[in-house]
Design a protein around this motif. Structure first.
Motif, PDB file in Angstrom:
ATOM      1  N   SER A   1       2.011   6.562  -7.010  1.00  0.00           N
ATOM      2  CA  SER A   1       0.938   7.398  -7.569  1.00  0.00           C
ATOM      3  C   SER A   1       1.283   8.870  -7.430  1.00  0.00           C
ATOM      4  O   SER A   1       1.139   9.647  -8.380  1.00  0.00           O
ATOM      5  CB  SER A   1      -0.391   7.113  -6.873  1.00  0.00           C
TER       6      SER A   1
ATOM      7  N   LEU B   1      -9.172  -0.755  -5.384  1.00  0.00           N
ATOM      8  CA  LEU B   1      -7.874  -0.151  -5.091  1.00  0.00           C
ATOM      9  C   LEU B   1      -7.853   0.420  -3.676  1.00  0.00           C
ATOM     10  O   LEU B   1      -6.861   0.267  -2.955  1.00  0.00           O
ATOM     11  CB  LEU B   1      -7.553   0.929  -6.122  1.00  0.00           C
ATOM     12  N   SER B   2      -8.943   1.036  -3.266  1.00  0.00           N
ATOM     13  CA  SER B   2      -9.046   1.566  -1.899  1.00  0.00           C
ATOM     14  C   SER B   2      -8.919   0.454  -0.867  1.00  0.00           C
ATOM     15  O   SER B   2      -8.292   0.637   0.187  1.00  0.00           O
ATOM     16  CB  SER B   2     -10.375   2.289  -1.701  1.00  0.00           C
TER      17      SER B   2
ATOM     18  N   LYS C   1       0.826  -1.211   0.000  1.00  0.00           N
ATOM     19  CA  LYS C   1       0.000   0.000   0.000  1.00  0.00           C
ATOM     20  C   LYS C   1       0.863   1.265   0.000  1.00  0.00           C
ATOM     21  O   LYS C   1       0.525   2.252  -0.647  1.00  0.00           O
ATOM     22  CB  LYS C   1      -0.969   0.006   1.177  1.00  0.00           C
TER      23      LYS C   1
ATOM     24  N   THR D   1      -3.959  10.360  -9.696  1.00  0.00           N
ATOM     25  CA  THR D   1      -4.831  10.005  -8.584  1.00  0.00           C
ATOM     26  C   THR D   1      -5.004   8.485  -8.555  1.00  0.00           C
ATOM     27  O   THR D   1      -4.778   7.798  -9.560  1.00  0.00           O
ATOM     28  CB  THR D   1      -6.221  10.640  -8.742  1.00  0.00           C
ATOM     29  N   LEU D   2      -5.395   7.983  -7.426  1.00  0.00           N
ATOM     30  CA  LEU D   2      -5.650   6.550  -7.314  1.00  0.00           C
ATOM     31  C   LEU D   2      -6.822   6.153  -8.211  1.00  0.00           C
ATOM     32  O   LEU D   2      -6.854   5.053  -8.749  1.00  0.00           O
ATOM     33  CB  LEU D   2      -5.889   6.161  -5.865  1.00  0.00           C
TER      34      LEU D   2
ATOM     35  N   ILE E   1      -5.290  -0.306  -0.382  1.00  0.00           N
ATOM     36  CA  ILE E   1      -4.614   0.740   0.374  1.00  0.00           C
ATOM     37  C   ILE E   1      -4.984   0.683   1.855  1.00  0.00           C
ATOM     38  O   ILE E   1      -4.157   0.923   2.727  1.00  0.00           O
ATOM     39  CB  ILE E   1      -4.924   2.124  -0.223  1.00  0.00           C
TER      40      ILE E   1
ATOM     41  N   VAL F   1      -5.350   5.593 -11.579  1.00  0.00           N
ATOM     42  CA  VAL F   1      -4.632   4.316 -11.591  1.00  0.00           C
ATOM     43  C   VAL F   1      -5.620   3.167 -11.770  1.00  0.00           C
ATOM     44  O   VAL F   1      -5.441   2.299 -12.622  1.00  0.00           O
ATOM     45  CB  VAL F   1      -3.807   4.116 -10.301  1.00  0.00           C
TER      46      VAL F   1
ATOM     47  N   LEU G   1       2.225   1.758  -3.496  1.00  0.00           N
ATOM     48  CA  LEU G   1       1.141   2.192  -4.371  1.00  0.00           C
ATOM     49  C   LEU G   1       0.874   3.690  -4.212  1.00  0.00           C
ATOM     50  O   LEU G   1       0.797   4.425  -5.200  1.00  0.00           O
ATOM     51  CB  LEU G   1      -0.117   1.378  -4.068  1.00  0.00           C
ATOM     52  N   VAL G   2       0.782   4.134  -2.996  1.00  0.00           N
ATOM     53  CA  VAL G   2       0.527   5.555  -2.733  1.00  0.00           C
ATOM     54  C   VAL G   2       1.715   6.398  -3.186  1.00  0.00           C
ATOM     55  O   VAL G   2       1.550   7.413  -3.874  1.00  0.00           O
ATOM     56  CB  VAL G   2       0.212   5.786  -1.236  1.00  0.00           C
TER      57      VAL G   2
END
Length: 95
Positions: free
Chosen positions: A14, A35-36, A7, A20-21, A39, A24, A10-11
């Motif tokens: 990005s 995706l959330s 996570k 933004t996620l 994370i 992505v 990923l953040v």
């Protein structure tokens, strides 16, 4: 090697790429909520998703997963023949 979680990578990736996620998620064909969940550590991504994300960010899957700090694997085309010969000799003389 600092231990980073999926996570975090990923953040960070990005932000680094300036996307933004949501962008992505859309780009790799998954839902924003999926995706959330990655994370927020509510779900673990399938290997196919890790591969898609690694390709999207142009990093290795090991980097994406926080296993390695190397973003890319070196390719033979990154070296001259002379560089390769020196490396072979170095490795042979250390063994």
């Amino acid at each position: 090697m600092a231990e980073m979680k999926f996570k975090d990578r990923l953040v960070d990736l990005s932000k680094e790429k300036g996307v933004t996620l949501r962008k992505v998620a859309i780009s790799i064909g998954i839902g924003v909520s999926t995706l959330s969940n990655y994370i927020n550590s509510n779900r673990e991504p399938m290997s196919s998703i890790v591969i898609l994300l690694a390709d999207y960010f142009n990093v290795t899957t090991d980097y994406m997963l926080g296993i390695s700090d190397k973003r890319k694997q070196l390719e033979l085309t990154d070296f001259t023949v002379e560089d390769l010969m020196k490396e072979i000799i170095r490795r042979c003389s250390n063994g």
